[in-house]
Design a protein around this motif. Structure first.
Motif, mmCIF file in Angstrom:
data_model
loop_
_atom_site.group_PDB
_atom_site.id
_atom_site.type_symbol
_atom_site.label_atom_id
_atom_site.label_comp_id
_atom_site.label_asym_id
_atom_site.label_seq_id
_atom_site.Cartn_x
_atom_site.Cartn_y
_atom_site.Cartn_z
ATOM 1 N N ARG A 164 -0.030 8.542 5.903
ATOM 2 C CA ARG A 164 -0.484 8.995 7.233
ATOM 3 C C ARG A 164 -0.021 8.018 8.327
ATOM 4 N N ARG A 165 -0.184 6.709 8.073
ATOM 5 C CA ARG A 165 0.273 5.733 9.063
ATOM 6 C C ARG A 165 1.780 5.822 9.262
ATOM 7 N N ASN A 166 2.518 6.039 8.171
ATOM 8 C CA ASN A 166 3.971 6.179 8.266
ATOM 9 C C ASN A 166 4.340 7.371 9.146
ATOM 10 N N GLU A 167 3.637 8.469 8.974
ATOM 11 C CA GLU A 167 3.889 9.650 9.811
ATOM 12 C C GLU A 167 3.553 9.359 11.280
ATOM 13 N N LEU A 168 2.466 8.645 11.516
ATOM 14 C CA LEU A 168 2.104 8.278 12.894
ATOM 15 C C LEU A 168 3.156 7.354 13.510
ATOM 16 N N ARG A 169 3.672 6.423 12.728
ATOM 17 C CA ARG A 169 4.746 5.543 13.226
ATOM 18 C C ARG A 169 5.980 6.364 13.591
ATOM 19 N N ARG A 170 6.330 7.305 12.714
ATOM 20 C CA ARG A 170 7.491 8.176 12.963
ATOM 21 C C ARG A 170 7.275 8.967 14.261
ATOM 22 N N LEU A 178 6.163 2.476 -6.116
ATOM 23 C CA LEU A 178 4.893 1.826 -6.414
ATOM 24 C C LEU A 178 4.132 2.621 -7.457
ATOM 25 N N ILE A 179 3.680 1.946 -8.496
ATOM 26 C CA ILE A 179 2.840 2.565 -9.527
ATOM 27 C C ILE A 179 1.391 2.459 -9.069
ATOM 28 N N LEU A 180 0.730 3.587 -8.932
ATOM 29 C CA LEU A 180 -0.669 3.613 -8.507
ATOM 30 C C LEU A 180 -1.543 3.716 -9.743
ATOM 31 N N GLU A 181 -2.463 2.752 -9.910
ATOM 32 C CA GLU A 181 -3.226 2.662 -11.151
ATOM 33 C C GLU A 181 -4.697 3.027 -11.027
ATOM 34 N N ASN A 182 -5.186 3.241 -9.794
ATOM 35 C CA ASN A 182 -6.600 3.585 -9.661
ATOM 36 C C ASN A 182 -6.826 4.371 -8.371
ATOM 37 N N GLU A 183 -8.045 4.837 -8.178
ATOM 38 C CA GLU A 183 -8.370 5.664 -7.016
ATOM 39 C C GLU A 183 -8.180 4.917 -5.702
ATOM 40 N N GLN A 184 -8.509 3.616 -5.667
ATOM 41 C CA GLN A 184 -8.338 2.839 -4.446
ATOM 42 C C GLN A 184 -6.868 2.762 -4.054
ATOM 43 N N GLU A 185 -5.998 2.516 -5.035
ATOM 44 C CA GLU A 185 -4.565 2.440 -4.748
ATOM 45 C C GLU A 185 -4.029 3.793 -4.300
ATOM 46 N N GLU A 186 -4.536 4.876 -4.881
ATOM 47 C CA GLU A 186 -4.130 6.217 -4.440
ATOM 48 C C GLU A 186 -4.598 6.488 -3.018
ATOM 49 N N ALA A 187 -5.818 6.062 -2.691
ATOM 50 C CA ALA A 187 -6.339 6.241 -1.327
ATOM 51 C C ALA A 187 -5.524 5.398 -0.337
ATOM 52 N N ASP A 188 -5.186 4.164 -0.739
ATOM 53 C CA ASP A 188 -4.355 3.311 0.126
ATOM 54 C C ASP A 188 -3.001 3.963 0.377
ATOM 55 N N TRP A 189 -2.412 4.570 -0.672
ATOM 56 C CA TRP A 189 -1.119 5.242 -0.552
ATOM 57 C C TRP A 189 -1.214 6.414 0.435
ATOM 58 N N LYS A 190 -2.237 7.241 0.280
ATOM 59 C CA LYS A 190 -2.409 8.397 1.172
ATOM 60 C C LYS A 190 -2.585 7.942 2.624
ATOM 61 N N ALA A 191 -3.372 6.893 2.832
ATOM 62 C CA ALA A 191 -3.546 6.352 4.183
ATOM 63 C C ALA A 191 -2.223 5.788 4.703
ATOM 64 N N GLY A 192 -1.447 5.159 3.826
ATOM 65 C CA GLY A 192 -0.135 4.630 4.202
ATOM 66 C C GLY A 192 0.826 5.740 4.593
ATOM 67 N N THR A 215 0.809 -1.218 0.000
ATOM 68 C CA THR A 215 0.000 0.000 0.000
ATOM 69 C C THR A 215 0.845 1.272 0.000
ATOM 70 N N TYR A 216 2.099 1.158 0.453
ATOM 71 C CA TYR A 216 2.957 2.339 0.552
ATOM 72 C C TYR A 216 4.410 1.874 0.531
ATOM 73 N N VAL A 217 5.292 2.676 -0.061
ATOM 74 C CA VAL A 217 6.713 2.336 -0.106
ATOM 75 C C VAL A 217 7.535 3.544 0.319
ATOM 76 N N GLY A 218 8.455 3.306 1.237
ATOM 77 C CA GLY A 218 9.426 4.330 1.617
ATOM 78 C C GLY A 218 10.720 4.075 0.852
ATOM 79 N N LYS A 219 11.854 4.340 1.495
ATOM 80 C CA LYS A 219 13.140 4.110 0.821
ATOM 81 C C LYS A 219 13.480 2.623 0.804
ATOM 82 N N THR A 220 13.495 2.002 1.979
ATOM 83 C CA THR A 220 13.812 0.571 2.069
ATOM 84 C C THR A 220 12.636 -0.224 2.613
ATOM 85 N N SER A 221 11.611 0.468 3.047
ATOM 86 C CA SER A 221 10.478 -0.213 3.679
ATOM 87 C C SER A 221 9.248 -0.200 2.780
ATOM 88 N N MET A 222 8.401 -1.174 3.033
ATOM 89 C CA MET A 222 7.145 -1.308 2.321
ATOM 90 C C MET A 222 6.049 -1.540 3.351
#
Length: 159
Positions: A146-152, A130-144, A83-90
């Motif tokens: 946000r979760r990444n920021e919360l983890r940080r 990650l190549i985002l191909e539809n609205e659901q994947e874009e929404a998953d990325w945005k949520a990811g 759903t989301y990719v950082g530098k070395t993490s997914m």
């Protein structure tokens, strides 16, 4: 350093099916939570390996809540995707459903794992974008994101 080729979500998607056997049942007659955790971790690992083309390790798990009981002889269906990719993490989302004999499904759990790609010396190594191909994947990325920021933030607060 070798240029990494971006990948689509579909390139690493995983579906795993399990039938719950007596060895998977706890003293209360339900699926042992640790067994479900093992299956989910395996799915997340396969997704991350497919995405990164490297061995991976589990860095964190955001949530593990049981929304539906699972019993002996139930069929479980696990779906995993990046759903989301950082530098070395997914970030890998694994959704688990209990499936009736008639084919209907009830959500058991949805979990987000952070998996880290490892080089041949077990050091973190870059993961493809990650190549985002539809609205659901874009929404998953945005949520990811946000979760990444919360983890940080939790790491900074040592929470």
């Amino acid at each position: 350093m070798k240029e990494l080729t971006p990948k689509r979500v579909a390139d690493s998607r995983v579906e795993q099916i399990q039938i719950v056997l007596s060895s998977h049942i706890n003293g209360a007659g339900r699926l042992f939570g640790g067994q479900l955790m093992e299956w989910i971790d395996i799915v997340a690992g396969v997704v991350a390996r497919r995405h990164s083309n490297h061995n991976t390790t589990t860095a964190s798990i955001d949530n593990l809540q049981f929304k539906e009981a699972v019993y002996l002889n139930n069929t479980l269906v696990l779906f995993g995707k990046v759903t989301y990719v950082g530098k070395t993490s997914m970030e890998v989302q694994v959704d688990t459903y209990v499936e009736s004999l008639g084919g209907s499904r009830k959500m058991v759990n949805s979990a987000h794992f952070v998996m880290v790609a490892l080089d041949e010396n077990d050091h973190p190594t870059p993961a493809p974008t990650l190549i985002l191909e539809n609205e659901q994947e874009e929404a998953d990325w945005k949520a990811g994101e946000r979760r990444n920021e919360l983890r940080r933030q939790r790491r900074l607060e040592q929470y």
